[in-house]
Design a protein around this motif. Structure first.
Motif, PDB file in Angstrom:
ATOM      1  N   ILE A  77       0.836  -1.199   0.000  1.00  0.00           N
ATOM      2  CA  ILE A  77       0.000   0.000   0.000  1.00  0.00           C
ATOM      3  C   ILE A  77       0.872   1.250   0.000  1.00  0.00           C
ATOM      4  O   ILE A  77       0.608   2.213  -0.736  1.00  0.00           O
ATOM      5  CB  ILE A  77      -0.958  -0.007   1.203  1.00  0.00           C
ATOM      6  CG1 ILE A  77      -1.967  -1.153   1.075  1.00  0.00           C
ATOM      7  CG2 ILE A  77      -1.703   1.326   1.310  1.00  0.00           C
ATOM      8  CD1 ILE A  77      -2.797  -1.383   2.313  1.00  0.00           C
ATOM      9  N   ASP A  78       1.909   1.257   0.830  1.00  0.00           N
ATOM     10  CA  ASP A  78       2.834   2.395   0.849  1.00  0.00           C
ATOM     11  C   ASP A  78       3.430   2.634  -0.529  1.00  0.00           C
ATOM     12  O   ASP A  78       3.492   3.776  -1.012  1.00  0.00           O
ATOM     13  CB  ASP A  78       3.959   2.148   1.855  1.00  0.00           C
ATOM     14  CG  ASP A  78       3.503   2.254   3.300  1.00  0.00           C
ATOM     15  OD1 ASP A  78       2.436   2.851   3.539  1.00  0.00           O
ATOM     16  OD2 ASP A  78       4.215   1.737   4.175  1.00  0.00           O
ATOM     17  N   LEU A 135      -5.717  -2.174   7.354  1.00  0.00           N
ATOM     18  CA  LEU A 135      -4.942  -1.962   6.130  1.00  0.00           C
ATOM     19  C   LEU A 135      -5.862  -1.942   4.908  1.00  0.00           C
ATOM     20  O   LEU A 135      -5.682  -1.109   4.005  1.00  0.00           O
ATOM     21  CB  LEU A 135      -3.891  -3.058   5.984  1.00  0.00           C
ATOM     22  CG  LEU A 135      -2.727  -3.018   6.966  1.00  0.00           C
ATOM     23  CD1 LEU A 135      -1.894  -4.295   6.857  1.00  0.00           C
ATOM     24  CD2 LEU A 135      -1.844  -1.798   6.714  1.00  0.00           C
ATOM     25  N   ALA A 136      -6.837  -2.852   4.870  1.00  0.00           N
ATOM     26  CA  ALA A 136      -7.789  -2.863   3.759  1.00  0.00           C
ATOM     27  C   ALA A 136      -8.563  -1.550   3.700  1.00  0.00           C
ATOM     28  O   ALA A 136      -8.825  -1.011   2.620  1.00  0.00           O
ATOM     29  CB  ALA A 136      -8.747  -4.045   3.907  1.00  0.00           C
ATOM     30  N   GLY A 137      -8.917  -1.027   4.871  1.00  0.00           N
ATOM     31  CA  GLY A 137      -9.594   0.262   4.920  1.00  0.00           C
ATOM     32  C   GLY A 137      -8.698   1.389   4.433  1.00  0.00           C
ATOM     33  O   GLY A 137      -9.174   2.339   3.781  1.00  0.00           O
ATOM     34  N   ARG A 138      -7.415   1.282   4.713  1.00  0.00           N
ATOM     35  CA  ARG A 138      -6.468   2.296   4.229  1.00  0.00           C
ATOM     36  C   ARG A 138      -6.363   2.265   2.711  1.00  0.00           C
ATOM     37  O   ARG A 138      -6.314   3.308   2.051  1.00  0.00           O
ATOM     38  CB  ARG A 138      -5.093   2.051   4.848  1.00  0.00           C
ATOM     39  CG  ARG A 138      -4.059   3.101   4.467  1.00  0.00           C
ATOM     40  CD  ARG A 138      -2.796   2.939   5.275  1.00  0.00           C
ATOM     41  NE  ARG A 138      -1.794   3.877   4.794  1.00  0.00           N
ATOM     42  CZ  ARG A 138      -0.586   3.540   4.379  1.00  0.00           C
ATOM     43  NH1 ARG A 138      -0.204   2.271   4.399  1.00  0.00           N
ATOM     44  NH2 ARG A 138       0.267   4.453   3.947  1.00  0.00           N
ATOM     45  N   LEU A 139      -6.351   1.062   2.142  1.00  0.00           N
ATOM     46  CA  LEU A 139      -6.324   0.940   0.686  1.00  0.00           C
ATOM     47  C   LEU A 139      -7.589   1.533   0.087  1.00  0.00           C
ATOM     48  O   LEU A 139      -7.515   2.306  -0.886  1.00  0.00           O
ATOM     49  CB  LEU A 139      -6.196  -0.539   0.289  1.00  0.00           C
ATOM     50  CG  LEU A 139      -6.315  -0.849  -1.205  1.00  0.00           C
ATOM     51  CD1 LEU A 139      -5.203  -0.183  -1.988  1.00  0.00           C
ATOM     52  CD2 LEU A 139      -6.310  -2.357  -1.432  1.00  0.00           C
ATOM     53  N   LEU A 161     -17.372   3.992  -5.193  1.00  0.00           N
ATOM     54  CA  LEU A 161     -16.570   3.431  -6.278  1.00  0.00           C
ATOM     55  C   LEU A 161     -15.313   2.752  -5.745  1.00  0.00           C
ATOM     56  O   LEU A 161     -14.890   1.713  -6.274  1.00  0.00           O
ATOM     57  CB  LEU A 161     -16.195   4.530  -7.271  1.00  0.00           C
ATOM     58  CG  LEU A 161     -17.340   5.047  -8.146  1.00  0.00           C
ATOM     59  CD1 LEU A 161     -16.929   6.342  -8.839  1.00  0.00           C
ATOM     60  CD2 LEU A 161     -17.750   4.005  -9.173  1.00  0.00           C
ATOM     61  N   ALA A 162     -14.725   3.309  -4.703  1.00  0.00           N
ATOM     62  CA  ALA A 162     -13.530   2.692  -4.106  1.00  0.00           C
ATOM     63  C   ALA A 162     -13.869   1.315  -3.558  1.00  0.00           C
ATOM     64  O   ALA A 162     -13.091   0.367  -3.683  1.00  0.00           O
ATOM     65  CB  ALA A 162     -12.983   3.589  -3.001  1.00  0.00           C
ATOM     66  N   ARG A 163     -15.067   1.195  -2.979  1.00  0.00           N
ATOM     67  CA  ARG A 163     -15.493  -0.111  -2.463  1.00  0.00           C
ATOM     68  C   ARG A 163     -15.722  -1.093  -3.603  1.00  0.00           C
ATOM     69  O   ARG A 163     -15.393  -2.282  -3.495  1.00  0.00           O
ATOM     70  CB  ARG A 163     -16.774   0.056  -1.634  1.00  0.00           C
ATOM     71  CG  ARG A 163     -17.246  -1.230  -0.976  1.00  0.00           C
ATOM     72  CD  ARG A 163     -18.273  -0.945   0.091  1.00  0.00           C
ATOM     73  NE  ARG A 163     -17.710  -0.162   1.178  1.00  0.00           N
ATOM     74  CZ  ARG A 163     -18.399   0.199   2.260  1.00  0.00           C
ATOM     75  NH1 ARG A 163     -19.668  -0.146   2.378  1.00  0.00           N
ATOM     76  NH2 ARG A 163     -17.816   0.898   3.205  1.00  0.00           N
ATOM     77  N   VAL A 164     -16.289  -0.611  -4.700  1.00  0.00           N
ATOM     78  CA  VAL A 164     -16.487  -1.463  -5.875  1.00  0.00           C
ATOM     79  C   VAL A 164     -15.146  -1.951  -6.407  1.00  0.00           C
ATOM     80  O   VAL A 164     -14.967  -3.135  -6.735  1.00  0.00           O
ATOM     81  CB  VAL A 164     -17.258  -0.708  -6.975  1.00  0.00           C
ATOM     82  CG1 VAL A 164     -17.266  -1.505  -8.277  1.00  0.00           C
ATOM     83  CG2 VAL A 164     -18.680  -0.409  -6.526  1.00  0.00           C
ATOM     84  N   ILE A 165     -14.174  -1.045  -6.488  1.00  0.00           N
ATOM     85  CA  ILE A 165     -12.860  -1.410  -7.020  1.00  0.00           C
ATOM     86  C   ILE A 165     -12.165  -2.421  -6.111  1.00  0.00           C
ATOM     87  O   ILE A 165     -11.518  -3.364  -6.589  1.00  0.00           O
ATOM     88  CB  ILE A 165     -11.996  -0.156  -7.219  1.00  0.00           C
ATOM     89  CG1 ILE A 165     -12.577   0.687  -8.355  1.00  0.00           C
ATOM     90  CG2 ILE A 165     -10.543  -0.531  -7.531  1.00  0.00           C
ATOM     91  CD1 ILE A 165     -11.927   2.052  -8.506  1.00  0.00           C
ATOM     92  N   THR A 166     -12.302  -2.272  -4.796  1.00  0.00           N
ATOM     93  CA  THR A 166     -11.689  -3.261  -3.911  1.00  0.00           C
ATOM     94  C   THR A 166     -12.353  -4.623  -4.062  1.00  0.00           C
ATOM     95  O   THR A 166     -11.697  -5.658  -3.943  1.00  0.00           O
ATOM     96  CB  THR A 166     -11.757  -2.810  -2.436  1.00  0.00           C
ATOM     97  OG1 THR A 166     -13.113  -2.535  -2.062  1.00  0.00           O
ATOM     98  CG2 THR A 166     -10.916  -1.570  -2.205  1.00  0.00           C
TER      99      THR A 166
END
Length: 211
Positions: A77-78, A135-139, A161-166
């Motif tokens: 993620i970093d 970490l998943a929430g950070r992504l 949309l971020a949730r859809v992409i994850t």
């Protein structure tokens, strides 16, 4: 109250040393044999500790895997956030963030699939899972921030949309039908799905510009 700047006690140093030995042993064995090919006893032997001691740090093999993968996930993620900051274009920024994460999850396909499965379906109160979910929430938050930079996407829609992409990322890296795909093939598939999702989201806009 103990001064956080004070030297650590012998007991604390011993505990930290054992945890690092367990982490290193688990990382090595999981990389060599995959999570299904390793036992907790083998990890304890490699770490040179008693099996009962190992269970003080991780109660199950799944927790050991999450401990190891969390470290890799955080680094990915970093790296992704740093890469996304150097380019422009919504899709390219999103893919720059996702690329190291995909590489992390596909480094050893079985381990990556098991890790995501355990995060989704395991006990969310278990410390290592809680760390992984953070970490998943950070992504997801990083994706939402990138999407919200586009003037056509408001913050609320960016979060959705971020949730859809994850979800797309999860499916593309864990589905059995995709197990034999290369990292580049997985990324190409994710790009197509993101393009389709964003195109539908912005359909009908008066102002159009390339992604």
């Amino acid at each position: 109250m103990r001064d956080p700047r004070a030297p650590r006690g012998r007991r604390e140093r011993s505990k930290q040393d054992k945890q690092e030995r367990i982490r290193a042993a688990a990382m090595e064995l999981f990389a060599l044999r995959g999570v299904s090919g390793v036992t907790t006893e083998q990890i304890a032997d490699r770490a040179d500790i008693a099996i009962g001691t190992l269970y003080l740090y991780a109660a199950t093999k799944a927790e050991l895997l999450i401990m190891v993968q969390n470290q890799k996930f955080a680094t990915a993620i970093d790296d992704g956030l740093a890469a996304a900051a150097t380019i422009t274009g919504t899709i390219d920024e999103v893919l720059a963030l996702i690329r190291p994460v995909v590489a992390c999850l596909r480094e050893h396909v079985e381990n990556g699939r098991t890790y995501l499965h355990e995060l989704v379906f395991g006990d969310p109160t278990e410390p290592y899972r809680r760390e992984g979910l953070t970490l998943a929430g950070r992504l997801e938050g990083g994706l939402a921030t990138l999407l919200a930079r586009d003037e056509r996407i408001n913050p609320r829609d960016a979060a959705i949309l971020a949730r859809v992409i994850t979800a797309v990322l999860h499916l593309s890296t864990t589905a059995t039908v995709y197990m034999d795909r290369s990292i580049e093939e997985v990324l190409a598939d994710i790009r197509e799905q993101i393009q389709s999702t964003l195109a539908q989201h912005t359909r009908g806009d008066e102002v159009r510009r390339p992604w």
